[in-house]
Design an enzyme around this catalytic site. Structure first.
Site, PDB file in Angstrom:
ATOM      1  N   CYS A   2       0.840  -1.194   0.000  1.00  0.00           N
ATOM      2  CA  CYS A   2       0.000   0.000   0.000  1.00  0.00           C
ATOM      3  C   CYS A   2       0.879   1.250   0.000  1.00  0.00           C
ATOM      4  CB  CYS A   2      -0.874   0.026   1.238  1.00  0.00           C
ATOM      5  SG  CYS A   2      -1.702  -1.524   1.579  1.00  0.00           S
ATOM      6  N   ARG A  27       3.252   0.845  -7.314  1.00  0.00           N
ATOM      7  CA  ARG A  27       3.337  -0.195  -6.303  1.00  0.00           C
ATOM      8  C   ARG A  27       2.113  -1.115  -6.340  1.00  0.00           C
ATOM      9  NH1 ARG A  27       7.115  -0.164  -2.347  1.00  0.00           N
ATOM     10  NH2 ARG A  27       8.676   1.443  -2.604  1.00  0.00           N
ATOM     11  N   TRP A  73      -3.732  -2.119  -0.989  1.00  0.00           N
ATOM     12  CA  TRP A  73      -3.577  -3.448  -1.602  1.00  0.00           C
ATOM     13  C   TRP A  73      -4.215  -4.399  -0.604  1.00  0.00           C
ATOM     14  CZ3 TRP A  73      -2.424  -5.096  -6.240  1.00  0.00           C
ATOM     15  CH2 TRP A  73      -1.952  -6.377  -6.444  1.00  0.00           C
ATOM     16  N   GLY A 100       0.492  -2.520   6.216  1.00  0.00           N
ATOM     17  CA  GLY A 100       0.905  -3.604   7.111  1.00  0.00           C
ATOM     18  C   GLY A 100      -0.284  -4.420   7.553  1.00  0.00           C
ATOM     19  N   GLU A 480      15.437 -16.641 -14.403  1.00  0.00           N
ATOM     20  CA  GLU A 480      15.009 -15.239 -14.460  1.00  0.00           C
ATOM     21  C   GLU A 480      14.192 -14.965 -15.733  1.00  0.00           C
ATOM     22  OE1 GLU A 480      14.611 -12.959 -12.534  1.00  0.00           O
ATOM     23  OE2 GLU A 480      14.637 -11.077 -13.625  1.00  0.00           O
ATOM     24  N   LYS A 484      10.374 -13.612 -15.740  1.00  0.00           N
ATOM     25  CA  LYS A 484       9.967 -12.370 -16.422  1.00  0.00           C
ATOM     26  C   LYS A 484       8.766 -12.647 -17.310  1.00  0.00           C
ATOM     27  CE  LYS A 484      11.392  -9.961 -14.539  1.00  0.00           C
ATOM     28  NZ  LYS A 484      12.307  -9.987 -13.453  1.00  0.00           N
ATOM     29  N   GLU A 487       5.464 -13.469 -15.186  1.00  0.00           N
ATOM     30  CA  GLU A 487       4.871 -12.447 -14.315  1.00  0.00           C
ATOM     31  C   GLU A 487       4.221 -11.305 -15.096  1.00  0.00           C
ATOM     32  OE1 GLU A 487       7.500 -10.205 -11.724  1.00  0.00           O
ATOM     33  OE2 GLU A 487       9.122 -10.408 -13.155  1.00  0.00           O
ATOM     34  N   HIS A 503      15.253 -35.536 -16.721  1.00  0.00           N
ATOM     35  CA  HIS A 503      14.747 -36.222 -15.531  1.00  0.00           C
ATOM     36  C   HIS A 503      13.257 -35.965 -15.333  1.00  0.00           C
ATOM     37  CE1 HIS A 503      18.753 -37.483 -14.421  1.00  0.00           C
ATOM     38  NE2 HIS A 503      19.181 -36.244 -14.661  1.00  0.00           N
ATOM     39  N   LYS A 602       4.927  -3.913  -6.229  1.00  0.00           N
ATOM     40  CA  LYS A 602       6.364  -3.730  -6.425  1.00  0.00           C
ATOM     41  C   LYS A 602       7.191  -4.273  -5.274  1.00  0.00           C
ATOM     42  CE  LYS A 602      10.140  -2.450  -8.377  1.00  0.00           C
ATOM     43  NZ  LYS A 602      10.677  -3.444  -9.329  1.00  0.00           N
TER      44      LYS A 602
HETATM   45  C1  F6R Z   1      10.231  -9.995 -10.140  1.00  0.00           C
HETATM   46  C2  F6R Z   1      10.372  -9.206  -8.954  1.00  0.00           C
HETATM   47  C3  F6R Z   1      10.302  -9.883  -7.637  1.00  0.00           C
HETATM   48  C4  F6R Z   1      11.308  -9.267  -6.667  1.00  0.00           C
HETATM   49  C5  F6R Z   1      11.135  -9.868  -5.267  1.00  0.00           C
HETATM   50  C6  F6R Z   1      12.159  -9.330  -4.295  1.00  0.00           C
HETATM   51  O1  F6R Z   1      10.391  -9.241 -11.286  1.00  0.00           O
HETATM   52  O2  F6R Z   1      10.527  -8.015  -9.009  1.00  0.00           O
HETATM   53  O3  F6R Z   1      10.486 -11.254  -7.753  1.00  0.00           O
HETATM   54  O4  F6R Z   1      12.595  -9.509  -7.145  1.00  0.00           O
HETATM   55  O5  F6R Z   1       9.855  -9.600  -4.791  1.00  0.00           O
HETATM   56  O6  F6R Z   1      12.074  -7.942  -4.206  1.00  0.00           O
HETATM   57  P1  F6R Z   1      13.244  -7.087  -3.601  1.00  0.00           P
HETATM   58  O7  F6R Z   1      14.417  -7.211  -4.512  1.00  0.00           O
HETATM   59  O8  F6R Z   1      12.713  -5.696  -3.532  1.00  0.00           O
HETATM   60  O9  F6R Z   1      13.541  -7.667  -2.244  1.00  0.00           O
END
Ligand code: F6R
Length: 607
Positions: A2, A27, A73, A100, A480, A484, A487, A503, A602
């Site tokens: 949030c 966010r 959120w 929170g 990764e 990408k 998501e 396997h 985010k």
């Molecule tokens: C994926 C992504 C998330 C963050 C994860 C950790 O693109 O952004 O998987 O990498 O939530 O976030 P941080 O790096 O802020 O701890």
């Protein structure tokens, strides 16, 4: 996560709150609201849905110079108008916004109901508002302090009261708060992005602290009312960095920013002639670091993938046993921390709850804790013993891109810093950092691969299952690339160490299934070629990421995207770029909201 914004000053509060909330949009949220305050009362406007829905409901002429705003959120209670913040107490004089989770909200709710309080919403935040209202006897700060004594859980809160119309009381436990210091005004926010348009002078509220804010005064205390000295700091980010600057999406902007971001990250940290790395943030504890017998890297998501590259780098360059742990697993599995264990927390935001909890656990067990963090002043940055910032600038797109390359680069610097102090020869270190210093320029050329990445996305965008394969340093990049794609485009994708395919997952391969194989030149090249052949013979369509000059791979692959040559250990910094671009274009082609994918925020500040 949030978002919180608050304003006290002499200007009309509403435009400042609106602009701040818009800056926090990245966010992710599902409802939003604003409370404007003056001596006549608290006026709340809130609604479920995107921000423009709220904007239509607001009175643009409101002249209040004091207010709070929130983007929610949903955690407790569905995203509805009623559950949106701010929440007020029964009297309607007190309004609260909250990030929170209040863990004992059920017990508090029952208690308050027995006292005659009737609730309007299902939220834990209303419980907090009613509790503060119950304790209010003419001093808002006292009432908040008293209420928080009964609360367990996490919070970043901002509270206003019409009886004290130029005061915001804020408190923090586990959810970030920053106060922008202007001339005759203060702006409270959960993220510097909401403040930057007004000031770069900020005071960070630490965990366990409260702030009493008026236009001209700011007082920090602990929850137990002990005064805390405040330090005004300069935010290093600028307004331009959090704007689209002509790009269609922040994700694309951030992919293209990577060469500059990496230059900033490396600046002043490498000495090519001496073959050394300077990391001021580690100096204080460098002797302990050098003596380390075991390194544990802990992180979540993309940062975990970067940490995995770090594991390979540390074992190769430092020759110290290293493991990479999901922070969410590490924190709960009674981890073994021996004397001499160093735990490295990797995080873009520095606010991820699981990573924070993992580092606290490690610290409690006596580990030296090091942070690899992007956001200056964030919780993880403040709680680690030592650390190295990424300096890649703000990352706004929910999908992490430049933070990944920044994290890998910083881990490479730390590996070389330690390796050089242990056993790496000056020549080996010089070779390594020379290659690292060339990466930004190599990235600049590589970004031309965008057109081919788009063609790949166009060709396979209708396919609902993709595989990503890599070996050695290319394996974390396969993970990764798959993350990408899934998501932001919602295509199911799986990343695997290429040899694991036989396997089990090989059973998935059908005619035309896209299989992205990272097959760069290096120690595992011949091995990955065999894996590519296995896929091909089962009808899979191969998208290869290969090193420039490779003339074999074209015979096996349907598409080849070339990356410049570098040391094997630095290849992730380059190979990830075509994968970011493929994911980006697939998401655009599918009409997805690239910067705000569904269900994602985010930074993940809940468990
Ligand atoms: C994926 C992504 C998330 C963050 C994860 C950790 O693109 O952004 O998987 O990498 O939530 O976030 P941080 O790096 O802020 O701890």
């Amino acid at each position: 996560m949030c978002g919180i914004v608050g304003y006290v000053g002499s200007r009309p509060a509403l435009p400042i709150l609106v602009e701040g909330l818009r800056r926090l949009e990245y966010r992710g949220y599902d409802s939003a609201g604003v409370a404007l305050v003056d001596e006549t009362g608290v006026s709340v406007t809130k609604t479920a849905g995107r921000f423009h829905v709220l904007e239509q409901l607001l009175d643009a002429n409101a002249a209040h110079t004091h207010g709070i705003g929130h983007t929610r959120w949903a955690t407790h209670g569905a995203p509805t108008n009623i559950n949106a913040h701010p929440h007020t107490d029964c009297s309607g004089r007190i309004a609260v916004i909250h990030n929170g989770i209040i863990e004992n909200d059920r017990a508090l709710r029952t208690y308050l109901e027995q006292q005659g309080v009737s609730f309007r919403s299902e939220t834990d935040t209303e419980v907090l508002a009613q509790l503060i209202g119950k304790f209010y006897e003419g001093d808002l700060e006292q009432a908040v302090r008293r209420a928080l004594r009964d609360v367990s859980g996490t919070y970043g809160i901002a509270v206003v009261c019409s009886d004290e119309p130029d005061v915001i009381v804020a408190a923090r436990k586990g959810s970030p708060l920053i106060i922008g210091v202007g001339k005759g005004e203060h702006i409270l926010a959960s993220d510097a992005a909401a403040i930057l348009a007004h000031t770069t002078q900020v005071v960070y509220v630490d965990d366990g602290e409260m702030a009493h804010i008026t236009p001209d005064t700011l007082r920090l205390t602990t929850l137990d009312a002990i005064p805390v000295p405040q330090k005004v700091e300069e935010v290093e980010w600028s307004l331009e960095q959090i704007e689209l600057a002509g790009y269609e999406h922040f994700m694309l902007k951030e992919i293209f920013e990577q060469p500059d971001a990496l230059e900033n990250c490396l600046r002043g940290r490498i000495d090519l002639r001496a073959g050394t790395v300077h990391l001021g943030g580690l100096e204080e504890r460098s002797r302990e670091l050098i003596r380390t017998k075991r390194i544990i890297l802990t992180a979540c998501g993309t940062a975990w993938h970067a940490a995995l590259v770090g594991e390979y780098l540390f074992e190769e360059l430092v020759r110290v046993p290293t493991e990479t742990e999901y922070a969410s697993e590490f924190r709960y599995r009674n981890p073994i921390i021996d004397d001499g264990t160093v735990v490295i927390a990797v995080s873009q935001s520095g606010e991820t709850t699981d990573t924070q909890a993992a580092l606290r656990e490690a610290k409690q067990r006596g580990a030296l804790v090091l942070g690899v963090v992007n956001v200056v002043g964030s919780t993880i940055a403040r709680e680690t013993d030592i650390g190295v910032y990424l300096h890649v600038g703000p990352e706004i797109g929910v999908a992490s891109t430049k933070a990944f390359t920044g994290q890998v680069a910083v881990l490479a610097l730390i590996a070389c810093y330690l390796g050089r102090r242990k056993h790496m020869s000056p020549a080996a270190a010089t070779q390594f950092i020379t290659a690292l210093s060339k990466i930004p320029e190599q990235m600049r050329g590589l970004l031309n691969v965008a057109a081919e990445a788009k063609e790949v996305a166009e060709k396979y965008v209708e396919r609902n299952n993709w595989l990503y394969l890599g070996r050695g340093y290319d394996y974390p990049v396969a993970l990764e690339g798959a993350l990408k794609l899934k998501e932001i485009s919602y295509i199911h994708a799986e990343g695997l160490p290429a040899a694991e395919m036989k396997h089990g997952p090989i059973a998935l391969i059908t005619e035309g299934m896209p299989v992205v194989c990272i097959a760069t030149a290096g120690s595992q090249y011949e091995k990955i070629l065999s894996n590519v052949s296995e896929v091909r013979s089962r009808g899979g369509s191969i998208v290869a990421i290969a090193t420039e000059g490779d003339d074999k791979i074209g015979l096996l692959a349907d598409h080849v995207l070339y990356v410049p040559d570098t040391l094997e250990s630095l290849q992730p910094l380059l190979t990830v770029i075509p994968l970011q671009l493929i994911a980006y274009h697939a998401a655009v082609l599918r009409g997805c909201n690239v910067d705000k994918p569904r269900n994602l925020a985010k930074s993940v500040t809940v468990e």
